[in-house]
Design a protein around this motif. Structure first.
Motif, PDB file in Angstrom:
ATOM      1  N   GLY A 128      46.252  83.336  71.248  1.00 21.56           N
ATOM      2  CA  GLY A 128      47.280  83.383  70.221  1.00 21.56           C
ATOM      3  C   GLY A 128      48.355  84.408  70.513  1.00 21.56           C
ATOM      4  O   GLY A 128      49.471  84.320  69.982  1.00 21.56           O
ATOM      5  N   ALA A 129      48.020  85.391  71.347  1.00 17.64           N
ATOM      6  CA  ALA A 129      49.006  86.403  71.739  1.00 17.64           C
ATOM      7  C   ALA A 129      49.785  85.975  72.979  1.00 17.64           C
ATOM      8  O   ALA A 129      50.617  86.729  73.479  1.00 17.64           O
ATOM      9  N   ASP A 157      47.279 100.945  81.660  1.00 14.64           N
ATOM     10  CA  ASP A 157      48.014 102.015  80.980  1.00 14.64           C
ATOM     11  C   ASP A 157      48.706 101.495  79.719  1.00 14.64           C
ATOM     12  O   ASP A 157      48.700 102.159  78.675  1.00 14.64           O
ATOM     13  N   GLN A 158      49.308 100.304  79.806  1.00 13.31           N
ATOM     14  CA  GLN A 158      49.977  99.726  78.640  1.00 13.31           C
ATOM     15  C   GLN A 158      48.990  99.491  77.502  1.00 13.31           C
ATOM     16  O   GLN A 158      49.260  99.830  76.343  1.00 13.31           O
ATOM     17  N   LEU A 159      47.852  98.899  77.839  1.00 15.80           N
ATOM     18  CA  LEU A 159      46.857  98.566  76.821  1.00 15.80           C
ATOM     19  C   LEU A 159      46.278  99.830  76.187  1.00 15.80           C
ATOM     20  O   LEU A 159      46.052  99.886  74.975  1.00 15.80           O
ATOM     21  N   LEU A 160      46.073 100.855  77.013  1.00 12.57           N
ATOM     22  CA  LEU A 160      45.501 102.098  76.508  1.00 12.57           C
ATOM     23  C   LEU A 160      46.491 102.848  75.618  1.00 12.57           C
ATOM     24  O   LEU A 160      46.144 103.293  74.518  1.00 12.57           O
ATOM     25  N   THR A 161      47.723 102.995  76.081  1.00  5.31           N
ATOM     26  CA  THR A 161      48.686 103.817  75.343  1.00  5.31           C
ATOM     27  C   THR A 161      49.263 103.103  74.126  1.00  5.31           C
ATOM     28  O   THR A 161      49.537 103.739  73.108  1.00  5.31           O
ATOM     29  N   LYS A 162      49.428 101.784  74.202  1.00  2.00           N
ATOM     30  CA  LYS A 162      50.063 101.060  73.101  1.00  2.00           C
ATOM     31  C   LYS A 162      49.070 100.504  72.083  1.00  2.00           C
ATOM     32  O   LYS A 162      49.382 100.411  70.896  1.00  2.00           O
ATOM     33  N   ALA A 195      39.919  95.156  68.216  1.00  5.64           N
ATOM     34  CA  ALA A 195      40.631  95.125  69.498  1.00  5.64           C
ATOM     35  C   ALA A 195      41.603  93.949  69.556  1.00  5.64           C
ATOM     36  O   ALA A 195      42.742  94.090  70.018  1.00  5.64           O
ATOM     37  N   ILE A 196      41.161  92.788  69.088  1.00  6.56           N
ATOM     38  CA  ILE A 196      42.037  91.611  69.084  1.00  6.56           C
ATOM     39  C   ILE A 196      43.272  91.880  68.226  1.00  6.56           C
ATOM     40  O   ILE A 196      44.406  91.581  68.625  1.00  6.56           O
ATOM     41  N   GLY A 197      43.056  92.453  67.048  1.00  3.52           N
ATOM     42  CA  GLY A 197      44.176  92.748  66.162  1.00  3.52           C
ATOM     43  C   GLY A 197      45.163  93.714  66.789  1.00  3.52           C
ATOM     44  O   GLY A 197      46.388  93.528  66.697  1.00  3.52           O
ATOM     45  N   ARG A 198      44.656  94.742  67.448  1.00  9.20           N
ATOM     46  CA  ARG A 198      45.546  95.721  68.087  1.00  9.20           C
ATOM     47  C   ARG A 198      46.353  95.090  69.213  1.00  9.20           C
ATOM     48  O   ARG A 198      47.556  95.339  69.348  1.00  9.20           O
ATOM     49  N   LYS A 200      47.135  91.925  69.613  1.00 10.87           N
ATOM     50  CA  LYS A 200      48.107  90.973  69.076  1.00 10.87           C
ATOM     51  C   LYS A 200      49.308  91.689  68.466  1.00 10.87           C
ATOM     52  O   LYS A 200      50.447  91.225  68.603  1.00 10.87           O
ATOM     53  N   ARG A 201      49.071  92.821  67.809  1.00 12.57           N
ATOM     54  CA  ARG A 201      50.190  93.551  67.208  1.00 12.57           C
ATOM     55  C   ARG A 201      51.151  94.075  68.274  1.00 12.57           C
ATOM     56  O   ARG A 201      52.359  94.165  68.041  1.00 12.57           O
ATOM     57  N   VAL A 202      50.625  94.403  69.442  1.00 10.38           N
ATOM     58  CA  VAL A 202      51.464  94.963  70.503  1.00 10.38           C
ATOM     59  C   VAL A 202      52.106  93.882  71.364  1.00 10.38           C
ATOM     60  O   VAL A 202      53.290  93.972  71.719  1.00 10.38           O
ATOM     61  N   PHE A 203      51.339  92.824  71.697  1.00 11.87           N
ATOM     62  CA  PHE A 203      51.799  91.883  72.714  1.00 11.87           C
ATOM     63  C   PHE A 203      52.217  90.509  72.191  1.00 11.87           C
ATOM     64  O   PHE A 203      52.838  89.743  72.924  1.00 11.87           O
ATOM     65  N   ALA A 204      51.850  90.166  70.964  1.00 11.35           N
ATOM     66  CA  ALA A 204      52.180  88.816  70.468  1.00 11.35           C
ATOM     67  C   ALA A 204      53.680  88.664  70.247  1.00 11.35           C
ATOM     68  O   ALA A 204      54.365  89.613  69.902  1.00 11.35           O
TER      69      ALA A 204
END
Length: 204
Positions: A128-129, A157-162, A195-198, A200-204
């Protein structure tokens, strides 16, 4: 067999295979008993990670070289195992036996089903993202293709920081893993959903 090569087959995730048409053991493939050794760990099926227990199948028909002569690997393995290894501790042996009892198998299968549902949720949520994904059908891991040609460590790095989510860069598995990223379904349902919610909020 044609190349006189021995295959070491790790069947650690055989319990996660749900398609009955797929082999769970390499010995379901014709000719494998002449050229393959199979290892099975209790870590993934029965949660033995850290306890360290596994077993290995060494058919008497698999040949190796010793002192310039072809000899059954089973003989060499038995000699090594009986002279250089004291065996797993008694409590670990009892736990391993319990894992293959009817009750143990039922509990393990229930746990596997839980993790595979986590994998389904990851696939659904990340799809969905807009991610391109692989896996998560017969193993508890999801592989993502990184975005915008990012390296696997750049995506880490993107996934960790964002999103404050941690996974495994594909480059850690060799050159073929570059450009991919692995997420695991081994977690609680609440953590998977968070984790899924986080993500999706950053990358969707």
């Amino acid at each position: 067999k044609q190349n006189d090569t021995v295959i070491l087959f790790d069947a650690a995730y055989e319990g996660y295979i749900s398609d009955p048409s797929l082999p769970r053991s390499i010995y379901e493939i014709e000719g494998a008993r002449d050229c393959a050794l199979e290892l099975r760990s209790f870590s993934k099926r029965a949660g033995f990670t850290g306890v360290r227990c596994a077993f290995m199948v060494v058919p008497k028909t698999v040949m190796g070289m010793a002192d310039g002569k072809r000899t059954p690997l089973n003989t060499l393995w038995a000699r090594r195992h009986t002279t250089k290894f004291n065996g797993a501790s008694y409590i670990v042996q009892r736990g391993a036996a319990a894992a293959y009892s009817p009750a143990g198998l039922a509990q393990a299968n229930e746990q596997i089903a839980f993790y595979m549902e986590n994998a389904r949720l990851l696939r659904e949520g990340l799809g969905g993202a807009g991610f391109t994904m692989f896996g998560g059908l017969h193993a508890p891991y999801i592989w993502l293709r990184t975005r915008d040609n990012a390296s696997s460590w750049e995506f880490f790095d993107q996934l960790l920081t964002k999103a404050q989510v941690v996974g495994t860069p594909g480059a850690g598995f060799g050159p073929g893993g570059e450009g991919y990223f692995r997420l695991s379904a081994f977690n609680s349902r609440a953590n998977i959903e968070e984790a899924i919610g986080r993500i999706k909020r950053v990358f969707a």
